[in-house]
Design an enzyme around this catalytic site. Structure first.
Site, PDB file in Angstrom:
ATOM      1  N   GLU A   1     -15.113  -3.972  25.890  1.00 52.57           N
ATOM      2  CA  GLU A   1     -15.569  -5.274  25.360  1.00 52.57           C
ATOM      3  C   GLU A   1     -16.667  -5.129  24.308  1.00 52.57           C
ATOM      4  O   GLU A   1     -17.727  -5.755  24.417  1.00 52.57           O
ATOM      5  CB  GLU A   1     -16.045  -6.173  26.513  1.00 52.57           C
ATOM      6  CG  GLU A   1     -14.932  -6.540  27.459  1.00 52.57           C
ATOM      7  CD  GLU A   1     -15.281  -7.648  28.461  1.00 52.57           C
ATOM      8  OE1 GLU A   1     -16.471  -7.975  28.613  1.00 52.57           O
ATOM      9  OE2 GLU A   1     -14.341  -8.165  29.085  1.00 52.57           O
TER      10      GLU A   1
ATOM     11  N   GLU B   1      -8.207  -6.295  32.032  1.00 48.57           N
ATOM     12  CA  GLU B   1      -9.034  -7.134  32.908  1.00 48.57           C
ATOM     13  C   GLU B   1      -8.399  -8.509  32.937  1.00 48.57           C
ATOM     14  O   GLU B   1      -8.289  -9.164  31.890  1.00 48.57           O
ATOM     15  CB  GLU B   1     -10.480  -7.235  32.418  1.00 48.57           C
ATOM     16  CG  GLU B   1     -11.286  -5.982  32.653  1.00 48.57           C
ATOM     17  CD  GLU B   1     -12.775  -6.155  32.351  1.00 48.57           C
ATOM     18  OE1 GLU B   1     -13.320  -7.252  32.611  1.00 48.57           O
ATOM     19  OE2 GLU B   1     -13.369  -5.194  31.843  1.00 48.57           O
TER      20      GLU B   1
HETATM   21  O1  AHR Z   1     -15.010  -7.579  35.605  1.00 54.78           O
HETATM   22  C1  AHR Z   1     -16.309  -8.036  35.425  1.00 54.78           C
HETATM   23  C2  AHR Z   1     -16.785  -7.853  33.988  1.00 54.78           C
HETATM   24  O2  AHR Z   1     -16.060  -8.696  33.152  1.00 54.78           O
HETATM   25  C3  AHR Z   1     -16.596  -6.492  33.364  1.00 54.78           C
HETATM   26  O3  AHR Z   1     -17.621  -5.613  33.663  1.00 54.78           O
HETATM   27  C4  AHR Z   1     -16.572  -6.797  31.908  1.00 54.78           C
HETATM   28  O4  AHR Z   1     -15.818  -5.874  31.176  1.00 54.78           O
HETATM   29  C5  AHR Z   1     -16.054  -8.208  31.825  1.00 54.78           C
HETATM   30  O5  AHR Z   1     -16.837  -9.007  31.032  1.00 54.78           O
END
Ligand code: AHR
Length: 508
Positions: free
Chosen positions: A173, A292
């Site tokens: 990210e 994610e």
């Molecule tokens: O999954 C929780 C968080 O969400 C992770 O650390 C990050 O990559 C995202 O913003």
């Protein structure tokens, strides 16, 4: 009562379902690692300190890959802190989650855990506070057999065999202002391209995931993907997508249609990748690693900001411990439908996360482990979605949502295993109030019979499994009716997710 009809056509293949679609994610965050997968002294802990009850649930969940060690955590992580003798490992401030990291678990231990969990390790390098050199070091440590500084160190640490990590994320990210070392698209494109190029010198077989946007709502979404891919296209295999969903202001009608947003997100990123492919004249495709995704009640809790005094940052605090309802599980099931519907482009995905932290599995220190509601659609989809994803045609009524416009009440996808002829249909009824009759037209498949069907629903869509009542919600058998020679039918309760298994043979 509403009704919907699906026609199964084996010729409408989307793509082969990559097992890596059923990955998950373990970050050094809250109690995911410590008190989650690792709790020496727990009654079920093995000789390495890993909880046996958690390992059993992870295997039951059917997780194929596990992304590690973050997440936001990775952007401040020094991987060397987590290898070698445990009593010499430093404690560090984890700036992402305002916690104290003991480094008791690092690469070697996690690789061991992943093997025990029958899962493939997918590793993220730190491109936030570190760069090319450290990415090369950890790759050498992990994947070179021996005879070099870092590989010999791994051997000296008691791990003679290389970990042979196939998938590597180039940071995490990096577009997010919350990220240590957050970058502009051009800055990130540069370091990602150079790191990818360098990593391939050590191990040309690695599969590299370049960071896409941390959400489709980011101001640089689109531009980020274009700039990053233009610089990295030929050196990477995947671009990442991240998305989390939650009901906004109690708008469950929109929340239940979150998969519409995921569909759109995937299709947009794929279109940008294809545009870059056309302009650069490349002859390969860049796939999507949706590494994610989940339901996450981000607006409800802000636990991290409550940890203010840096002198007393806690070890493994309770962070992001969302408790999931039936409605949340239906959304998770629908997000899996969206991923399968794009099986031609999405070749890897990670449910974020695995244990305790926005997770399908919860644990009590010294006590039990239980399945959240979201466990069920994930485990069933991972188990039954085999072979090829079929783009099914669903004829269903639509309803109006504030966030996504008009959406179908019933959404579905199917898989066809050409080895066995088995078909699985995954379906959701998004209606808040009405059950739906769901007809399945199997004419084009020849004779098929339903072997079993299961549904997740409850009269209380907010019902959940808790420490006190860990089995309040489970899958129930769903009766399948034969309507005529070519049609089967099930009744889907309001706010439900279901799977129907068919096998070749006479109708029943
Ligand atoms: O999954 C929780 C968080 O969400 C992770 O650390 C990050 O990559 C995202 O913003």
């Amino acid at each position: 009562m509403t009704s919907a009809r699906v026609t199964l056509d084996p010729h409408r293949a989307v793509g082969i379902i990559d097992r890596r679609l059923f990955g998950s994610f373990v970050e050094h965050l809250g109690r995911c690692v410590y008190d989650g997968i690792y709790e020496p002294g727990h009654p079920t802990a093995d000789a390495d300190g890993f909880r046996g009850d958690v390992l059993a649930l992870v295997r039951e969940l059917g997780v194929s890959t596990v992304r590690y060690p973050g997440g936001n955590f990775v952007s401040g992580y020094r991987w060397e802190d987590g290898v070698g003798p445990r009593d010499e490992r430093p404690r560090r401030l984890d700036l992402a989650w305002h916690s104290l990291e003991t480094n008791e678990i690092g690469l070697d231990e996690f690789a061991l855990w992943a093997r025990k969990a029958d899962a493939e390790l997918m590793y993220a390098v730190n491109l936030g506070t570190r760069g090319i050199a450290e990415a090369l070091d950890v790759l050498e440590y992990a994947n070179i057999r021996s005879g070099t500084r870092w590989s010999d160190l791994r051997v000296a640490h008691g791990t003679p065999e290389p970990h042979r990590i196939r998938m590597w994320c180039l940071g995490n990210e990096m577009d997010g202002p919350w990220q240590l070392g957050a970058s502009t698209p051009a800055e990130y494109a540069e370091i990602a391209a150079k790191t990818a190029n360098a990593m391939r010198q050590i191990d040309p077989s690695v599969e590299l995931v370049v960071c896409g946007s941390s959400g489709a709502q980011m101001p640089t979404f689109g531009e980020w993907e274009r700039v990053v891919l233009e610089r990295t296209y030929d050196n990477v295999d995947f671009i990442s997508c991240h998305a989390y969903y939650e009901p906004v202001d109690g708008d469950y009608a929109s929340f239940l249609a979150s998969a519409t947003d995921m569909d759109h997100f995937i299709e947009t990123v794929a279109a940008i990748a294809d545009e870059v492919k056309a302009r650069t004249g490349s002859d390969k495709d860049v796939h999507i690693s949706f590494d994610e995704w989940n339901v996450w009640y981000q607006s409800r809790y802000n636990d991290v900001e409550k940890i203010t005094d840096i002198e007393t940052w806690p070890i493994a605090p309770r962070l992001l411990e969302d408790s999931y309802s039936v409605a949340d599980a239906v959304v998770v099931g629908n997000l899996l439908i969206s991923l399968l519907r794009h099986a031609d482009r999405v070749k890897a995905a990670s449910l974020a996360q695995l244990v305790n932290v926005i997770a399908p599995i919860m644990t009590q220190p010294g006590g039990g482990a239980w399945r959240q509601t979201t466990f069920f659609p994930f485990a069933e989809t991972a188990r039954l979605a085999r072979g090829t994803a079929l783009d099914v045609r669903v004829d269903a009524a639509e309803y109006e949502t504030a966030r996504f416009g008009r959406v179908p009440v019933v959404d579905a996808v199917a898989s066809l295993d050409s080895d066995t002829g088995a078909v699985a249909i995954f379906v959701v009824n998004r209606s808040l109030h009405e059950s739906a009759t769901f007809e399945i037209d199997v004419t084009m498949l020849g004779g098929m019979s339903a072997t079993s069907a299961r549904v997740l629903s409850d009269v209380d869509i907010h019902a959940r499994n808790t420490r006190e009542d860990p089995e309040r919600i489970a899958l129930r058998d769903l009766p399948v009716q034969r309507v005529d020679e070519r049609t089967l039918e099930v009744t889907l309760p309001a706010v439900s997710w279901a799977v129907i298994e068919l096998r070749p043979g006479g109708m029943r």
